[in-house]
Design an enzyme around this catalytic site. Structure first.
Site, short mmCIF file in Angstrom:
data_model
loop_
_atom_site.label_atom_id
_atom_site.label_comp_id
_atom_site.label_asym_id
_atom_site.label_seq_id
_atom_site.Cartn_x
_atom_site.Cartn_y
_atom_site.Cartn_z
N GLY A 1 -4.60 -4.13 -3.86
CA GLY A 1 -5.66 -3.28 -4.10
C GLY A 1 -4.91 -1.94 -4.40
O GLY A 1 -4.29 -1.26 -3.54
N HIS A 2 -4.79 -1.50 -5.68
CA HIS A 2 -3.94 -0.46 -6.32
C HIS A 2 -5.04 0.63 -6.61
O HIS A 2 -6.09 0.64 -7.34
CB HIS A 2 -3.11 -0.93 -7.43
CG HIS A 2 -2.05 -1.72 -7.00
ND1 HIS A 2 -1.32 -2.52 -7.83
CD2 HIS A 2 -1.83 -2.48 -5.87
CE1 HIS A 2 -0.57 -3.31 -7.30
NE2 HIS A 2 -0.74 -3.26 -5.88
N ASP B 1 0.84 -1.35 0.13
CA ASP B 1 0.03 0.06 0.07
C ASP B 1 0.88 1.16 0.05
O ASP B 1 0.65 2.22 0.55
CB ASP B 1 -0.73 0.06 1.25
CG ASP B 1 -1.71 -1.19 1.42
OD1 ASP B 1 -2.31 -1.62 0.03
OD2 ASP B 1 -2.10 -1.98 2.56
N LYS C 1 1.73 2.28 -5.00
CA LYS C 1 2.13 1.58 -6.41
C LYS C 1 1.21 1.99 -7.62
O LYS C 1 1.76 2.31 -8.75
CB LYS C 1 2.43 0.17 -6.24
CG LYS C 1 3.42 -0.40 -5.11
CD LYS C 1 3.28 -1.87 -5.16
CE LYS C 1 2.35 -2.28 -4.29
NZ LYS C 1 2.01 -1.95 -2.92
N GLN D 1 1.88 -6.06 -3.39
CA GLN D 1 2.22 -6.34 -2.04
C GLN D 1 3.60 -5.45 -2.05
O GLN D 1 3.88 -4.67 -2.49
CB GLN D 1 2.45 -7.68 -1.90
CG GLN D 1 1.13 -8.58 -1.48
CD GLN D 1 0.57 -8.87 -2.90
OE1 GLN D 1 1.08 -9.55 -3.78
NE2 GLN D 1 -0.94 -8.60 -3.07
#
Ligand code: GDP
Ligand code: IMO
Ligand code: MG
Length: 429
Positions: free
Chosen positions: A40-41, A13, A16, A225
């Site tokens: 979750g980007h 988080d 990215k 990640q």
């Protein structure tokens, strides 16, 4: 040809999604190489927030090609939903998405196993995203996984699915005391229905990417990640189940390590972690709460509050080492705008002595005492600043301190979630 990788250097988080979206401008292909929809980007464009779980963050640029590499584990329903979502917001998808036929499938029993294994661990649970990631990679390593290519052949898929359902039911019943029966026909027809809708996106991405590199196209690798969650060099066992540092790029795409030219890391100006595991600089006090509130630190995938703490340069030095970073992009500098003083961890003490290496066991890492250097805060808004020289002097010094400690340049500084809230200090590609 130019190949560039962006990887997280903390526990995920780091931003990215935002940085990959910006760097996609110059890319022809944007490539995910590991993980699945545990990621979750977030990308924010003109105030609209997009959260991507499987599709690379370059998907929001209409003319870029996006690849889901062979190292990924893919929940086909999640993939279809995400493609439908992208179509609904008016972004074209045909001819732009390439999913590796070698990638492994996440099936319903993987999610059950994820939940069962977390439950039995009780207080020692990893705090996974419950997306079935660990069990899917376990099947891959155990050579019983089902790959997307298997769906092409009815007989192969049926045979493998039957065997897996039998094995998982036995495990769930006998090891975890879970009373569960999977309906073979239902799972089979559900997966095949989705497969029919996405099959034209599936291809041999190993050949595709190698050809693209040979013909001089620009490839951007998007890590999911982060380094400290890497299965081999992260804070095991509190990690994800893939190589989420730059070490995973080659295996997860079928591109030789000789062809990955530049590797940049991303770090927040502080640290967060979601889920269990050691976190030396964690702040379980109102300072940590202020970081969470100002940084909106809640998981993009699960909504869980993220644990917050000061920047850990000692851990980042380890990330720099294993990735051999060409530079470190700093995000969320603006979150620190409100602090009188800012701590940065510059070393660890273990059993009363300074140590010179990042501990390899969770027990040791839990026992370290972080040693801090205190820097003055700037107490001014940084969000709309576009040039490094225009940042408050204390903010410049904070960034220079990071560069000096890590002996690596900071090419970009992010000061807000929007695309244009960025300071470019030097060319990345
Ligand atoms: P990722 O998983 O590394 O892509 O990061 P996430 O999207 O899970 O979390 C990063 C969060 O911070 C998202 O909500 C972003 O919109 C937001 N964000 C990214 N960069 C910045 C920044 O420089 N400042 C602030 N305030 N928010 C940012
Ligand atoms: P992005 O790409 C932050 C964490 C989970 C858990 C551990 C294992 O958005 O940075 P898993 O479901 O992978 O088996 O969970 O890893 N985790 C993440 N933390 N950001 C992520 O992705 C994460 N993906 C997994 O919270 O501690
Ligand atoms: Mg995220």
């Amino acid at each position: 040809m130019s190949t560039l990788a962006i990887v997280g250097t903390q526990w995920g988080d780091e931003g990215k999604g935002k940085i990959v979206d910006i760097l996609s401008e110059k890319a022809d292909y944007i490539v995910r190489f590991q993980g699945g929809n545990n990621a979750g980007h977030t990308v924010v464009i003109d105030g609209t927030k997009y959260i991507l779980h499987l599709l690379p963050s370059g998907i929001l640029h209409n003319d870029k090609k996006c690849v889901l590499g062979n190292g990924m584990v893919i929940d086909l329903e999640g993939l279809l939903n995400e493609i439908e979502f992208i179509k609904r917001v008016g972004i074209p998808v045909e001819g732009r998405i390439f999913v590796s036929e070698r990638a492994h499938l996440i099936l319903p029993y993987h999610k059950e196993l994820d939940a069962a294994s977390e439950k039995i661990k009780g207080n020692g649970s990893i705090g996974t995203t419950l997306k079935g990631i660990g069990p899917a990679y376990r099947d891959k390593a155990g050579r019983v996984g089902i790959r997307i290519a298997d769906l092409r052949d009815e007989e192969t898929f049926k045979e493998k699915l039957k065997w897996n359902i039998m094995e998982k039911e036995l495990t769930l019943k006998n090891v975890y005391n879970y009373d569960v029966n999977f309906n073979f026909d239902e799972i089979y027809s559900h997966i095949m229905r989705i497969y029919e809708k996405v099959s034209h996106f599936i291809s041999d991405t190993v050949s595709l990417l190698n050809k693209a590199i040979d013909s001089g196209e620009n490839i951007l690798f998007e890590g999911a990640q982060a380094t400290l969650l890497d299965i081999d060099i992260g804070t095991y066992p509190y990690v994800t189940s893939s190589n989420s540092s730059a070490l995973g790029i080659s295996a997860g795409t079928g591109i030789s390590p000789k062809k990955v030219e530049k590797i940049y890391g991303i770090a927040k100006a502080y640290t967060t972690r979601v889920g269990g595991g050691p976190f030396p600089t964690e702040l379980k006090c109102n300072v940590g709460e202020l970081l969470r509130a100002r940084g909106h630190e809640y998981g993009s995938t699960t909504g869980r509050p993220r644990r917050c703490g000061w920047l850990d340069l000692f851990a980042l030095r380890f990330s720099k080492l294993v990735n051999d970073l060409d530079g470190l992009i700093i995000t969320k500098l603006d979150v620190l705008d409100a602090f009188d003083e800012i701590n940065v961890c510059v070393g660890y003490e273990l059993n009363g002595e300074m140590i010179d290496h990042f501990p390899s066991t969770a027990k040791e890492l839990s026992a370290v005492k972080p040693i801090y250097e205190t820097l003055p805060g700037w107490k001014k808004e940084t969000t709309h600043i576009k040039r490094f020289e225009d940042l408050p002097e204390e903010a410049q010094n904070f960034l220079k301190f990071i560069e000096d400690y890590l002996e690596t340049p900071i090419p970009m500084v992010s000061t807000g979630p929007q695309r244009d809230e960025i300071i470019n200090c030097c060319e990345i590609w």
